[in-house]
Design an enzyme around this catalytic site. Structure first.
Site, PDB file in Angstrom:
ATOM      1  N   ILE A   1       0.467  -1.325  -0.116  1.00  0.00           N
ATOM      2  CA  ILE A   1      -0.247   0.086  -0.543  1.00  0.00           C
ATOM      3  C   ILE A   1       0.671   1.436   0.005  1.00  0.00           C
ATOM      4  CG2 ILE A   1      -1.681   1.418   1.209  1.00  0.00           C
ATOM      5  CD1 ILE A   1      -2.295  -1.763   0.086  1.00  0.00           C
TER       6      ILE A   1
ATOM      7  N   ALA B   1      -1.032 -14.273  -3.091  1.00  0.00           N
ATOM      8  CA  ALA B   1       0.030 -13.910  -4.094  1.00  0.00           C
ATOM      9  C   ALA B   1      -1.234 -14.023  -4.858  1.00  0.00           C
ATOM     10  CB  ALA B   1       1.188 -13.922  -4.646  1.00  0.00           C
TER      11      ALA B   1
ATOM     12  N   GLU C   1      10.800   4.277   6.774  1.00  0.00           N
ATOM     13  CA  GLU C   1       9.760   2.321   7.043  1.00  0.00           C
ATOM     14  C   GLU C   1      10.268   2.089   8.574  1.00  0.00           C
ATOM     15  OE1 GLU C   1       7.635  -0.828   5.662  1.00  0.00           O
ATOM     16  OE2 GLU C   1       8.384  -1.680   7.851  1.00  0.00           O
TER      17      GLU C   1
ATOM     18  N   SER D   1      -6.858  -8.832   3.426  1.00  0.00           N
ATOM     19  CA  SER D   1      -7.153  -9.199   1.810  1.00  0.00           C
ATOM     20  C   SER D   1      -8.803  -8.556   0.945  1.00  0.00           C
ATOM     21  CB  SER D   1      -7.507 -10.233   1.777  1.00  0.00           C
ATOM     22  OG  SER D   1      -7.298 -11.205   0.887  1.00  0.00           O
TER      23      SER D   1
ATOM     24  N   LYS E   1     -12.124 -16.814   2.897  1.00  0.00           N
ATOM     25  CA  LYS E   1     -11.970 -17.333   1.464  1.00  0.00           C
ATOM     26  C   LYS E   1     -11.956 -18.646   1.427  1.00  0.00           C
ATOM     27  CE  LYS E   1     -10.451 -12.977  -0.900  1.00  0.00           C
ATOM     28  NZ  LYS E   1     -10.351 -12.654  -0.083  1.00  0.00           N
TER      29      LYS E   1
ATOM     30  N   HIS F   1      -7.592 -10.814  -7.139  1.00  0.00           N
ATOM     31  CA  HIS F   1      -8.456 -11.666  -7.262  1.00  0.00           C
ATOM     32  C   HIS F   1      -9.506 -10.883  -7.792  1.00  0.00           C
ATOM     33  CE1 HIS F   1      -8.041 -14.148  -3.167  1.00  0.00           C
ATOM     34  NE2 HIS F   1      -7.381 -13.137  -3.139  1.00  0.00           N
TER      35      HIS F   1
HETATM   36  C1  LIG Z   1      -1.632 -14.782   4.931  1.00  0.00           C
HETATM   37  C2  LIG Z   1      -2.521 -13.601   3.829  1.00  0.00           C
HETATM   38  C3  LIG Z   1      -2.832 -14.002   2.769  1.00  0.00           C
HETATM   39  C4  LIG Z   1      -3.150 -12.928   1.997  1.00  0.00           C
HETATM   40  N1  LIG Z   1      -3.905 -13.415   1.134  1.00  0.00           N
HETATM   41  C5  LIG Z   1      -4.284 -11.959  -0.313  1.00  0.00           C
HETATM   42  C6  LIG Z   1      -4.027 -12.576  -1.848  1.00  0.00           C
HETATM   43  O1  LIG Z   1      -4.030 -13.563  -2.419  1.00  0.00           O
HETATM   44  N2  LIG Z   1      -4.644 -11.376  -2.354  1.00  0.00           N
HETATM   45  C7  LIG Z   1      -4.452 -10.125  -2.058  1.00  0.00           C
HETATM   46  O2  LIG Z   1      -5.148  -9.128  -2.318  1.00  0.00           O
HETATM   47  N3  LIG Z   1      -4.233  -9.877  -0.645  1.00  0.00           N
HETATM   48  C8  LIG Z   1      -3.820 -11.088   0.225  1.00  0.00           C
HETATM   49  N4  LIG Z   1      -3.487 -10.829   1.733  1.00  0.00           N
HETATM   50  C9  LIG Z   1      -3.765  -8.885   1.844  1.00  0.00           C
HETATM   51  C10 LIG Z   1      -2.716  -8.265   1.879  1.00  0.00           C
HETATM   52  O3  LIG Z   1      -1.565  -9.319   2.120  1.00  0.00           O
HETATM   53  C11 LIG Z   1      -2.492  -6.640   2.589  1.00  0.00           C
HETATM   54  O4  LIG Z   1      -3.867  -6.482   2.147  1.00  0.00           O
HETATM   55  C12 LIG Z   1      -1.602  -6.716   1.843  1.00  0.00           C
HETATM   56  O5  LIG Z   1      -0.070  -6.163   1.656  1.00  0.00           O
HETATM   57  C13 LIG Z   1      -1.497  -4.956   2.273  1.00  0.00           C
HETATM   58  O6  LIG Z   1      -0.997  -3.847   2.560  1.00  0.00           O
HETATM   59  P1  LIG Z   1       0.373  -3.020   3.740  1.00  0.00           P
HETATM   60  O7  LIG Z   1       0.769  -1.924   3.072  1.00  0.00           O
HETATM   61  O8  LIG Z   1      -1.015  -1.875   4.233  1.00  0.00           O
HETATM   62  O9  LIG Z   1       1.177  -3.675   5.117  1.00  0.00           O
HETATM   63  P2  LIG Z   1       2.117  -4.816   5.036  1.00  0.00           P
HETATM   64  O10 LIG Z   1       2.465  -5.237   3.780  1.00  0.00           O
HETATM   65  O11 LIG Z   1       2.049  -5.391   6.408  1.00  0.00           O
HETATM   66  O12 LIG Z   1       3.088  -3.184   5.251  1.00  0.00           O
HETATM   67  C14 LIG Z   1       2.839  -1.851   6.328  1.00  0.00           C
HETATM   68  C15 LIG Z   1       4.146  -1.688   6.376  1.00  0.00           C
HETATM   69  O13 LIG Z   1       4.524  -0.417   8.395  1.00  0.00           O
HETATM   70  C16 LIG Z   1       5.214  -0.633   8.220  1.00  0.00           C
HETATM   71  N5  LIG Z   1       5.070   0.192   9.460  1.00  0.00           N
HETATM   72  C17 LIG Z   1       4.649   0.170  10.588  1.00  0.00           C
HETATM   73  N6  LIG Z   1       4.131   0.979  11.663  1.00  0.00           N
HETATM   74  C18 LIG Z   1       5.446   1.998  11.250  1.00  0.00           C
HETATM   75  C19 LIG Z   1       6.075   2.891  11.964  1.00  0.00           C
HETATM   76  N7  LIG Z   1       5.633   2.884  13.645  1.00  0.00           N
HETATM   77  N8  LIG Z   1       7.008   3.343  11.252  1.00  0.00           N
HETATM   78  C20 LIG Z   1       6.770   3.392  10.562  1.00  0.00           C
HETATM   79  N9  LIG Z   1       7.097   1.921   9.307  1.00  0.00           N
HETATM   80  C21 LIG Z   1       6.128   1.292  10.143  1.00  0.00           C
HETATM   81  C22 LIG Z   1       5.580  -1.889   8.679  1.00  0.00           C
HETATM   82  O14 LIG Z   1       7.072  -3.230   8.759  1.00  0.00           O
HETATM   83  C23 LIG Z   1       5.413  -2.905   6.879  1.00  0.00           C
HETATM   84  O15 LIG Z   1       6.748  -2.951   6.413  1.00  0.00           O
HETATM   85  C24 LIG Z   1      -3.788 -11.523   2.389  1.00  0.00           C
HETATM   86  C25 LIG Z   1      -2.916 -10.936   3.311  1.00  0.00           C
HETATM   87  C26 LIG Z   1      -2.031 -12.742   4.472  1.00  0.00           C
HETATM   88  C27 LIG Z   1      -1.723 -12.184   5.747  1.00  0.00           C
END
Ligand SMILES: Cc1cc2nc3c(=O)[nH]c(=O)nc-3n(C[C@H](O)[C@H](O)[C@H](O)COP(=O)(O)OP(=O)(O)OC[C@H]3O[C@@H](n4cnc5c(N)ncnc54)[C@H](O)[C@@H]3O)c2cc1C
Length: 480
Positions: free
Chosen positions: A13, A47, A32, A340, A252, A50
């Site tokens: 994101i 991965a 980060e 997800s 799912k 969807h």
């Molecule tokens: C088991 C599982 C299966 C999934 N399967 C799917 C799928 O098949 N298809 C799909 O579309 N989605 C799937 N998802 C959902 C998808 O992976 C997540 O929605 C997506 O990766 C979220 O990304 P993000 O950047 O919000 O979170 P993250 O990848 O968790 O990134 C957040 C970042 O913020 C950083 N951070 C946190 N606090 C701080 C701070 N105070 N200061 C600096 N940095 C900070 C963290 O270190 C991290 O790197 C799945 C998730 C899981 C766990």
């Protein structure tokens, strides 16, 4: 300096938002807390891109999943990311389940999912012969795809940096205050950063980050763990599509997911956990996966399992993605509770935030370059090219990872590139060293030495993954 935007978090994101913002004439910093990009949810998931058949009608999840799915086709061209057009089957076993499948089809139509079809069990088995004989009806979703999530995040952030963004890792945000239009962000390493706008993309910690400034926050993260088994690439041709059971209230379900590099993922489980850092696998989790897969196929070769892993979802008390500006702090934007289908929706979340929530008025850069030039893996090159490259640089002639055929120079590039990294897992993410059948048994010690030589760090300073995860604990043998 006062930045225009600070993005907190470099998961899919934060990196997609950074890339989208880097189109505009604004200054931008990504912070980060970890020592690498994509270390949490974005590193351990199914991965799947969807289709959008599952999220409830009218939600942001539904709208941004369907849009995100189609935006991945553009990302594939611009960032040269891997995208496997598997398609998917959702399966039903009896009349009750068939009714639920029909409802899912209707939901898909409302959500705008294209190309869906309902098939009989036999029609489906003609395409996927190893599907269980008890399956009576199938919803086919041809627009479902599979990608390589951490490569997408690394590529997106690399592209943002190419277009002017700055990235700081090991920079955990621990405090914030707001005064007269400027936010002062305090970091755990003692430094401060000033900015006019903050984007909270902190995943599992997005509620925690929100509460650094907000008195109350509309959602609380309720982490849920998902465990997996991984089959070796030899299982590649057993299943071609993503196979889903019918969804339930906890997600799912347990799936069969072909991966872009030929492995097959089996999972995930879904269970609440209290600590978002503890993503270990359990015997119960493995048993749960095997029990649930019996309904999809009885031909799963468990003797081909090469590893297990788990990821933790940022599920929340809010029933949808939460993408809003703070009601009290102008320019403080929350992109929270992104579980997800967050991977799928990520490119659409970025444009939705910028166009519909921030309503950014800045000029777009004339020289914005949307493309990433991805290095061609050495082992994909012609024999003539290989010979020439080894003559010019003998490090291409030194094979470090035998399973994935990765050379010393490719490891060095993974360490020193603009979004490089000097952990064992960081090299695995970028160069695939350690991803094959031996899971690093052969190459890990060699990668360790190359990291040490390239960075000048001693061997015992090198981490496997996060900070304080050294590979070597102490010296046990002395060499002359
Ligand atoms: C088991 C599982 C299966 C999934 N399967 C799917 C799928 O098949 N298809 C799909 O579309 N989605 C799937 N998802 C959902 C998808 O992976 C997540 O929605 C997506 O990766 C979220 O990304 P993000 O950047 O919000 O979170 P993250 O990848 O968790 O990134 C957040 C970042 O913020 C950083 N951070 C946190 N606090 C701080 C701070 N105070 N200061 C600096 N940095 C900070 C963290 O270190 C991290 O790197 C799945 C998730 C899981 C766990």
């Amino acid at each position: 300096m006062i930045y225009d935007y600070v993005v907190i978090g470099s998961g899919i994101i934060g990196t997609m938002i950074a890339r989208e913002l880097s189109r505009y004439d604004v200054s931008l910093l990504v912070l980060e807390k970890e020592n690498d990009i994509a270390n949490h949810q974005t590193t351990a998931n199914s991965a799947i891109i969807h289709s959008g058949h599952d999220p409830k009608e009218g939600t942001l999840k539904a709208k941004l999943c369907v849009l995100g799915n189609s935006l991945y086709n553009k990302l594939e061209k611009e960032l040269d990311i891997p995208l496997l057009r598997t398609g998917a089957f959702v399966v039903a076993h009896d009349q009750d389940e068939e009714k639920m499948l029909d409802q899912l089809y209707q939901r898909g139509l409302i959500n705008g999912v294209g190309e869906m079809m309902l098939l009989s069990g036999d029609e489906a088995r003609r395409q996927e012969p190893l599907l269980s004989p008890s399956i009576t009806k199938v919803l086919s979703l041809p627009t479902t795809k599979v990608t390589y999530p951490w490569e997408v995040a690394i590529a997106a952030l690399g592209n943002a940096i190419k277009n002017g963004a700055t990235f700081q890792r090991n920079s955990e945000v621990v405090s914030m205050n707001y005064n007269d239009g400027v936010y002062k962000i305090g970091l755990k390493n003692g430094l401060n950063v000033q900015t006019k706008n903050i984007i909270n993309a902190a995943g599992l910690w997005s509620d925690h980050v929100a509460l650094m400034l907000e008195k109350e926050f509309e959602l609380t993260i309720k982490p849920r763990k998902g465990e997996y088994l991984v089959l070796d690439r030899k299982a590649k041709d057993l299943f071609h599509k993503v196979i889903y059971p019918l969804p339930t209230s906890s997600g799912k379900g347990v799936l069969i997911v072909p991966q872009v590099h030929g492995n097959i993922l089996l999972g995930p489980t879904s269970s609440p956990v209290s600590d978002p850092n503890k993503a270990g696998t359990t015997k119960d989790g493995m048993t749960y996966i095997k029990d649930h897969l019996k309904k999809l196929s009885v031909h799963i070769p468990y003797d081909m399992v090469i590893r297990t892993f788990a990821g933790i979802r940022a599920s929340s008390t809010y029933d949808d993605f939460y993408i809003k500006e703070s009601s009290f702090f102008p320019g403080f934007y929350h992109v929270a509770g992104i579980d997800s289908p967050g991977l799928t929706a990520a490119p659409a979340i970025a444009t939705y935030l910028i166009n519909e929530i921030i309503k950014l008025k800045a000029n777009q850069k004339e020289n914005f370059d949307p493309y990433r030039v991805k290095p061609i893996p050495f082992h994909h090159r012609s024999d003539l090219d290989k010979k020439k490259m080894i003559e010019e640089n003998p490090k291409y002639g030194h094979l470090v990872c035998k399973c994935e055929k990765i050379t010393e120079q490719e490891i060095i590039d993974a360490i020193t590139g603009p979004t490089g990294n000097e952990t064992i897992k960081g090299i695995k993410k970028r160069a695939r060293a350690g991803s094959g059948l031996c899971q690093g048994g052969y190459c890990e010690s060699r990668v360790l030495k190359i990291i040490s030589k390239t960075t000048g760090k001693s061997l015992d300073e090198i981490n496997y993954y996060a900070e304080h995860t050294p590979i070597l604990m102490k010296e046990t043998k002395k060499h002359d």
